[in-house]
Design a protein around this motif. Structure first.
Motif, mmCIF file in Angstrom:
data_model
loop_
_atom_site.group_PDB
_atom_site.id
_atom_site.type_symbol
_atom_site.label_atom_id
_atom_site.label_comp_id
_atom_site.label_asym_id
_atom_site.label_seq_id
_atom_site.Cartn_x
_atom_site.Cartn_y
_atom_site.Cartn_z
ATOM 1 N N CYS A 13 -5.617 0.321 -9.482
ATOM 2 C CA CYS A 13 -5.823 1.099 -8.207
ATOM 3 C C CYS A 13 -7.012 0.396 -7.443
ATOM 4 C CB CYS A 13 -6.219 2.628 -8.312
ATOM 5 S SG CYS A 13 -4.695 3.240 -8.625
ATOM 6 N N SER A 24 -8.550 8.659 -13.575
ATOM 7 C CA SER A 24 -8.158 7.469 -12.757
ATOM 8 C C SER A 24 -8.911 7.192 -11.507
ATOM 9 C CB SER A 24 -6.747 7.419 -12.558
ATOM 10 O OG SER A 24 -5.955 6.473 -11.658
ATOM 11 N N LEU A 51 1.287 5.105 -7.615
ATOM 12 C CA LEU A 51 0.044 5.157 -8.647
ATOM 13 C C LEU A 51 -0.621 6.327 -8.372
ATOM 14 C CD1 LEU A 51 -1.166 1.558 -8.238
ATOM 15 C CD2 LEU A 51 0.423 2.452 -10.003
ATOM 16 N N TYR A 52 -0.425 6.999 -7.283
ATOM 17 C CA TYR A 52 -1.233 8.241 -7.072
ATOM 18 C C TYR A 52 -0.409 9.548 -6.677
ATOM 19 C CZ TYR A 52 -4.936 11.081 -4.946
ATOM 20 O OH TYR A 52 -5.608 12.203 -4.679
ATOM 21 N N GLY A 111 2.398 1.315 -3.248
ATOM 22 C CA GLY A 111 1.213 1.735 -4.438
ATOM 23 C C GLY A 111 0.816 2.970 -4.246
ATOM 24 N N TYR A 112 0.523 3.331 -3.345
ATOM 25 C CA TYR A 112 -0.102 5.006 -3.199
ATOM 26 C C TYR A 112 0.996 5.937 -3.662
ATOM 27 C CZ TYR A 112 -4.965 4.435 -1.278
ATOM 28 O OH TYR A 112 -5.812 4.114 -1.170
ATOM 29 N N LEU A 123 -5.361 -1.168 -4.046
ATOM 30 C CA LEU A 123 -5.199 -0.311 -3.044
ATOM 31 C C LEU A 123 -6.197 -0.230 -1.946
ATOM 32 C CD1 LEU A 123 -4.448 3.122 -4.986
ATOM 33 C CD2 LEU A 123 -2.929 1.495 -3.749
ATOM 34 N N GLY A 131 -0.814 -2.567 -12.753
ATOM 35 C CA GLY A 131 -0.249 -1.246 -12.346
ATOM 36 C C GLY A 131 1.179 -1.190 -12.877
ATOM 37 N N ALA A 158 -11.440 3.942 -11.085
ATOM 38 C CA ALA A 158 -11.387 3.203 -9.780
ATOM 39 C C ALA A 158 -12.728 3.048 -9.016
ATOM 40 C CB ALA A 158 -10.218 3.829 -8.884
ATOM 41 N N GLN A 196 0.583 -1.181 -0.010
ATOM 42 C CA GLN A 196 0.116 -0.062 0.055
ATOM 43 C C GLN A 196 0.938 1.432 0.060
ATOM 44 O OE1 GLN A 196 -3.483 -0.223 -0.405
ATOM 45 N NE2 GLN A 196 -2.719 -2.049 -0.928
#
Length: 409
Positions: A125, A67, A38-39, A34-35, A129, A98, A71, A31
């Protein structure tokens, strides 16, 4: 409490609850990365991408909004999958998607290509996520409320530092290697960590016979149908959609507004940076208080305090002390939704259909997080930031009243 809360729960992820800690640790890592990739990293790439693609910042920023909306739209389908089959295959596939989407992002040469890459990132995501990770943890600790609370808290505390880690890391990579190579490196970091952890640590559901699977599916469908017909579910939708929109607006506009109030960009950025730290503090506080007070009541009070903070900011925010006080008060509620909503859903409806119900709420709450900042910017341009803070305060009040009504049911 609804009668469905006592329903039989499906076989948990990984079978033995003793695996819970290793799964929580693995998800905390995935997480955070990933955050970060991806963000949060997107904001660092905004200016160089706009320059290279010969586009405006607004046109490039629309990719991230797309995006988040995708999601949100995928959330119900993902939720049904998680309830029926668990997280292993879904989160592994999402990690692969991803990684590939970020690599594709590094090669875009036009806005349509950028939007296509971010459409894929949005699907990924939804698969990897928070919503998916929470469902896995709820399933692991289906019969252990304390373990579930501690697992969710540990996950969100660690992942709460994603921006603190990846914003400076991404800035360093862009400075040294350019934005395209930086994206390739970030994709490799994410893929190397997330793919094996999701594939080998997050376990699949225990396989059941066809009759058992059919019965479990009917039970989940019954829980979802009963929940979505009832007032409590829609009060949760209202509360966490309103709160999510308010938090998203403050996250996007706080620095700009503090500068508008007369503070230096350095001080404005520093105060906004407190929100990440305070989100961790708020999660710890609400998890501790929940042993003594109802979670809905605690969250309602905190949402109300956030509304007071937003209302006070235009009045006292011109001074450093006033700005700090308002930001501190608002920041305490910055991350509590992530640990409160899972608790409330499990408390009322049980764990059998948790992901399906959470997915339905995410359609509204995640969409609002994407769209509310756009509306706030338009309102600020048309009527001024004071009206934006009034709207944020009203949204927080709506969330508080919805949870108070929920608590009384």
């Amino acid at each position: 409490m609804s009668a469905t809360a006592g329903s039989a729960v499906p076989a948990v992820e990984g079978g033995a609850p003793s695996r819970g800690r290793s799964v929580v640790a693995a998800l905390a890592v995935t997480q955070t990365i990933g955050y970060g990739v991806l963000y949060y990293a997107f904001s660092v790439f905004l200016a160089p991408m706009a320059r290279d693609l010969r586009a405006t910042s607004a046109q490039v920023a629309a990719a991230l909004t797309l995006s988040v909306l995708i999601a949100a739209l995928c959330a119900p389908l993902v939720g049904r999958w998680l309830d029926a089959r668990g997280g292993r295959a879904l989160m592994t596939a999402g990690s692969l998607l991803g990684t590939g989407a970020v690599l594709a992002w590094s090669r875009v040469e036009s806005l349509p290509q950028l939007y296509a890459a971010f459409a894929a990132i949005g699907v990924a995501c939804s698969m990897v996520l928070y919503e998916a990770a929470f469902a896995v943890i709820v399933s692991i600790f289906a019969g252990d409320e304390r373990g579930r609370a501690n697992g969710l808290l540990a996950l969100t505390v660690v992942a709460g530092f994603a921006s603190s880690i990846f914003l400076p890391l991404t800035g360093l990579l862009v400075d040294r290697h350019g934005w395209r190579t930086a994206l390739v490196l970030l994709a490799l970091i994410y893929g190397v960590a997330a793919i094996p952890l999701h594939a080998f640590v997050v376990r699949r559901r225990t396989v059941t016979g066809r009759a058992e699977a059919s019965a479990a599916a009917e039970e989940r469908a019954g829980i979802v149908e009963e929940a979505t017909r009832g007032r409590p579910f829609w009060l949760l939708v209202i509360a966490f959609t309103a709160s999510g929109g308010a938090v998203a607006v403050m996250a996007v506009l706080l620095i700009t507004y503090l500068i508008h109030l007369g503070h230096s960009p350095v001080l404005a950025a520093a105060l906004a940076g407190l929100l990440g730290v305070l989100s961790v503090t708020g999660r710890v506080i609400i998890t501790g208080l929940r042993t003594r007070l109802p979670a809905a009541l605690i969250a309602a009070v905190i949402f109300a305090l956030q509304g007071v903070a937003a209302m006070l900011l235009p009045l006292i925010g011109h001074t450093v002390t006033g700005a700090i006080g308002a930001v501190l008060l608002f920041g305490l509620g910055f991350g509590i939704a992530s640990v409160t909503l899972p608790h409330l859903l499990v408390e009322r409806y049980g764990t059998a259909a948790y992901a399906s119900l959470a997915g339905r709420i995410a359609v509204f709450s995640v969409s609002d997080k994407a769209l509310a900042p756009l509306g706030a910017v338009a309102l600020a341009q048309a009527a001024g930031y004071g009206w934006v803070m009034g709207a944020v305060s009203a949204a927080c009040a709506m969330a508080a009243f919805a949870l108070l009504a929920y608590h009384r049911l």
